[in-house]
Motif scaffolding. Sequence first.
Motif, PDB file in Angstrom:
ATOM      1  N   LEU A   1       0.836  -1.191   0.000  1.00 45.87           N
ATOM      2  CA  LEU A   1       0.000   0.000   0.000  1.00 45.87           C
ATOM      3  C   LEU A   1       0.875   1.247   0.000  1.00 45.87           C
ATOM      4  CD1 LEU A   1      -3.138   0.723   0.531  1.00 45.87           C
ATOM      5  CD2 LEU A   1      -2.411   1.066   2.895  1.00 45.87           C
ATOM      6  N   LEU A   2       0.516   2.213  -0.820  1.00 43.83           N
ATOM      7  CA  LEU A   2       1.074   3.559  -0.724  1.00 43.83           C
ATOM      8  C   LEU A   2      -0.113   4.503  -0.572  1.00 43.83           C
ATOM      9  CD1 LEU A   2       3.927   3.534  -3.391  1.00 43.83           C
ATOM     10  CD2 LEU A   2       4.186   3.822  -0.916  1.00 43.83           C
ATOM     11  N   LEU A   3      -0.254   5.080   0.600  1.00 43.92           N
ATOM     12  CA  LEU A   3      -1.461   5.819   0.956  1.00 43.92           C
ATOM     13  C   LEU A   3      -1.111   7.254   1.322  1.00 43.92           C
ATOM     14  CD1 LEU A   3      -4.402   4.636   3.135  1.00 43.92           C
ATOM     15  CD2 LEU A   3      -3.248   6.761   3.759  1.00 43.92           C
ATOM     16  N   VAL A   4      -1.948   8.170   0.882  1.00 50.71           N
ATOM     17  CA  VAL A   4      -1.824   9.585   1.241  1.00 50.71           C
ATOM     18  C   VAL A   4      -3.162  10.044   1.807  1.00 50.71           C
ATOM     19  CG1 VAL A   4      -1.419  11.931   0.405  1.00 50.71           C
ATOM     20  CG2 VAL A   4      -0.106  10.024  -0.550  1.00 50.71           C
ATOM     21  N   ALA A   5      -3.107  10.760   2.935  1.00 44.93           N
ATOM     22  CA  ALA A   5      -4.315  11.328   3.536  1.00 44.93           C
ATOM     23  C   ALA A   5      -3.992  12.751   3.969  1.00 44.93           C
ATOM     24  CB  ALA A   5      -4.779  10.493   4.721  1.00 44.93           C
ATOM     25  N   ASN A   6      -4.455  13.711   3.197  1.00 48.02           N
ATOM     26  CA  ASN A   6      -4.234  15.124   3.512  1.00 48.02           C
ATOM     27  C   ASN A   6      -5.519  15.719   4.076  1.00 48.02           C
ATOM     28  OD1 ASN A   6      -2.700  17.716   3.328  1.00 48.02           O
ATOM     29  ND2 ASN A   6      -4.342  18.235   1.907  1.00 48.02           N
ATOM     30  N   GLU A   7      -5.440  16.226   5.297  1.00 49.92           N
ATOM     31  CA  GLU A   7      -6.588  16.809   5.991  1.00 49.92           C
ATOM     32  C   GLU A   7      -7.758  15.830   6.065  1.00 49.92           C
ATOM     33  OE1 GLU A   7      -7.549  20.912   5.917  1.00 49.92           O
ATOM     34  OE2 GLU A   7      -5.772  21.442   4.729  1.00 49.92           O
ATOM     35  N   VAL A   8      -7.465  14.652   6.565  1.00 49.73           N
ATOM     36  CA  VAL A   8      -8.494  13.647   6.836  1.00 49.73           C
ATOM     37  C   VAL A   8      -8.713  13.506   8.339  1.00 49.73           C
ATOM     38  CG1 VAL A   8      -9.041  11.176   6.704  1.00 49.73           C
ATOM     39  CG2 VAL A   8      -8.140  12.361   4.698  1.00 49.73           C
ATOM     40  N   LEU A   9      -7.622  13.459   9.105  1.00 51.09           N
ATOM     41  CA  LEU A   9      -7.751  13.282  10.549  1.00 51.09           C
ATOM     42  C   LEU A   9      -8.601  14.378  11.180  1.00 51.09           C
ATOM     43  CD1 LEU A   9      -4.066  12.278  11.382  1.00 51.09           C
ATOM     44  CD2 LEU A   9      -6.069  10.775  11.501  1.00 51.09           C
ATOM     45  N   ASP A  10      -8.473  15.610  10.691  1.00 53.60           N
ATOM     46  CA  ASP A  10      -9.214  16.718  11.299  1.00 53.60           C
ATOM     47  C   ASP A  10     -10.710  16.632  11.039  1.00 53.60           C
ATOM     48  OD1 ASP A  10     -10.049  18.661   8.981  1.00 53.60           O
ATOM     49  OD2 ASP A  10      -7.979  18.168   8.528  1.00 53.60           O
ATOM     50  N   CYS A  11     -11.118  15.743  10.122  1.00 53.42           N
ATOM     51  CA  CYS A  11     -12.545  15.558   9.833  1.00 53.42           C
ATOM     52  C   CYS A  11     -13.167  14.438  10.656  1.00 53.42           C
ATOM     53  CB  CYS A  11     -12.749  15.256   8.352  1.00 53.42           C
ATOM     54  SG  CYS A  11     -12.245  16.588   7.254  1.00 53.42           S
ATOM     55  N   LEU A  12     -12.381  13.825  11.542  1.00 56.32           N
ATOM     56  CA  LEU A  12     -12.885  12.732  12.373  1.00 56.32           C
ATOM     57  C   LEU A  12     -13.298  13.281  13.734  1.00 56.32           C
ATOM     58  CD1 LEU A  12     -10.265   9.971  11.472  1.00 56.32           C
ATOM     59  CD2 LEU A  12     -12.550  10.354  10.495  1.00 56.32           C
ATOM     60  N   PRO A  13     -14.389  12.783  14.286  1.00 53.23           N
ATOM     61  CA  PRO A  13     -14.958  13.392  15.498  1.00 53.23           C
ATOM     62  C   PRO A  13     -14.092  13.192  16.730  1.00 53.23           C
ATOM     63  CG  PRO A  13     -16.101  11.355  14.950  1.00 53.23           C
ATOM     64  CD  PRO A  13     -15.196  11.649  13.795  1.00 53.23           C
ATOM     65  N   ALA A  14     -14.201  14.143  17.645  1.00 52.87           N
ATOM     66  CA  ALA A  14     -13.494  14.082  18.919  1.00 52.87           C
ATOM     67  C   ALA A  14     -14.461  14.416  20.049  1.00 52.87           C
ATOM     68  CB  ALA A  14     -12.319  15.058  18.942  1.00 52.87           C
ATOM     69  N   HIS A  15     -14.287  13.745  21.182  1.00 55.35           N
ATOM     70  CA  HIS A  15     -14.982  14.118  22.405  1.00 55.35           C
ATOM     71  C   HIS A  15     -14.205  15.252  23.072  1.00 55.35           C
ATOM     72  CE1 HIS A  15     -17.770  10.628  22.571  1.00 55.35           C
ATOM     73  NE2 HIS A  15     -16.798  10.033  21.882  1.00 55.35           N
ATOM     74  N   GLN A  16     -14.914  16.108  23.765  1.00 55.65           N
ATOM     75  CA  GLN A  16     -14.278  17.190  24.510  1.00 55.65           C
ATOM     76  C   GLN A  16     -14.594  17.050  25.994  1.00 55.65           C
ATOM     77  OE1 GLN A  16     -15.632  20.893  22.612  1.00 55.65           O
ATOM     78  NE2 GLN A  16     -13.613  21.031  21.653  1.00 55.65           N
ATOM     79  N   PHE A  17     -13.563  17.247  26.812  1.00 52.28           N
ATOM     80  CA  PHE A  17     -13.701  17.143  28.261  1.00 52.28           C
ATOM     81  C   PHE A  17     -13.178  18.410  28.907  1.00 52.28           C
ATOM     82  CE2 PHE A  17     -13.202  12.979  26.414  1.00 52.28           C
ATOM     83  CZ  PHE A  17     -14.284  12.280  26.929  1.00 52.28           C
ATOM     84  N   VAL A  18     -13.821  18.796  29.977  1.00 52.05           N
ATOM     85  CA  VAL A  18     -13.442  20.015  30.686  1.00 52.05           C
ATOM     86  C   VAL A  18     -13.100  19.649  32.122  1.00 52.05           C
ATOM     87  CG1 VAL A  18     -14.174  22.317  31.403  1.00 52.05           C
ATOM     88  CG2 VAL A  18     -14.969  21.390  29.222  1.00 52.05           C
TER      89      VAL A  18
END
Length: 363
Positions: free
Chosen positions: A149-166
């Motif tokens: 595999l030769l894979l490129v992912a540009n600006e993909v991680l930032d489109c994945l959801p995150a939980h936020q904690f305070v």
Amino acid sequence: MSLLDRLRAQIAQDGPISVAEYFTRCLHDPRDGYYANRPALGEGGDFLTAPGVSQMFGELIGLWLLETWTRMGRPSPVRLVEMGPGDGTLILDILRAARLLPDFLAAADLWLVEVSPPLRQAQADRLADAPLTPRWADRLDAVPAGAPLLLVANEVLDCLPAHQFVRTGTGWAERMVGLDDKGELAFGLRALTPSADRRSAPPPRGEDLPPGTVVESSPAQAALGSEIGHRVARDGGAALLIDYGRDAPGGGDTLQALKSHAKVPPLAEPGQADLTVWADFPAVLAAAREAGAGTGPILTQGAFLQGLGIEARAQALAAARPDQAEKLARQLDRLTGPAQMGELFKVVCLSAPGLSPPLFEDA
């Protein structure tokens, strides 16, 4: 009913939802999600990514892929994969550089991992005359295994959801999306309990953080790192992940919404704006290593592109087109300048054990 109306109704009936769930609904709701219906890239859209800044970005990544393939022993076949290909600009620039090595084009089959119907159409239009005919998949695991595999992912991680904690005065609370006294979407907190879902628990070492600190956790980003890491460890190859984000663990609220190149309140227009969070590169790399992949250093985008010779490429283009010299200088600064994309954006490589891709030789 609009997505906003449906979210209000759902929350009124079932209670607040996590930031991660809200994020996913806004981007991928089948009827009204941003990527499902109205992704707008480029100067005339909502945001501009590096491939849209200059052809140099994609061409240098193409050269990196050619050299990595050579270091792999020039396997045939090889899966050339782009995740989140946008409007197809990056892969088209990569394929332009790949013409320098016809054997690579003969060995490669091209896969685009894309869930957005409008973007698939844009990619098909842009790649109509490309040297490789793309095939599409909704997920990486739908791309056939059994070949490197030769894979490129540009600006993909930032489109994945995150939980936020305070961090509060009495412990951790998860930030939720609920309704205020006027029935409008609003952020609130829900205290965590020992029985809380472990997948959305905050990082274990945070009790010394001051009250008010926001910590983000993205199981989805880590899961993608694990999936790609397992794939290259099993089948061989390497993956290049490029995004804006952290190179060390830390706190901070990075949730943002973009519309027409300007920030808008994240809760204001569900499905009408692009939502992003920072990539958590340390967590992604840790998950990839646990899956068996090799990982190199976290490079800044500026250092990565400079290491590949972007300054020499800009000079060569300027010499061929003197009338474009000033424009090329601006593009170079946009991609590599510390005050532009050069420092905030990071580049990491996940690779098969024993493989030493260019600039990541200590993988």
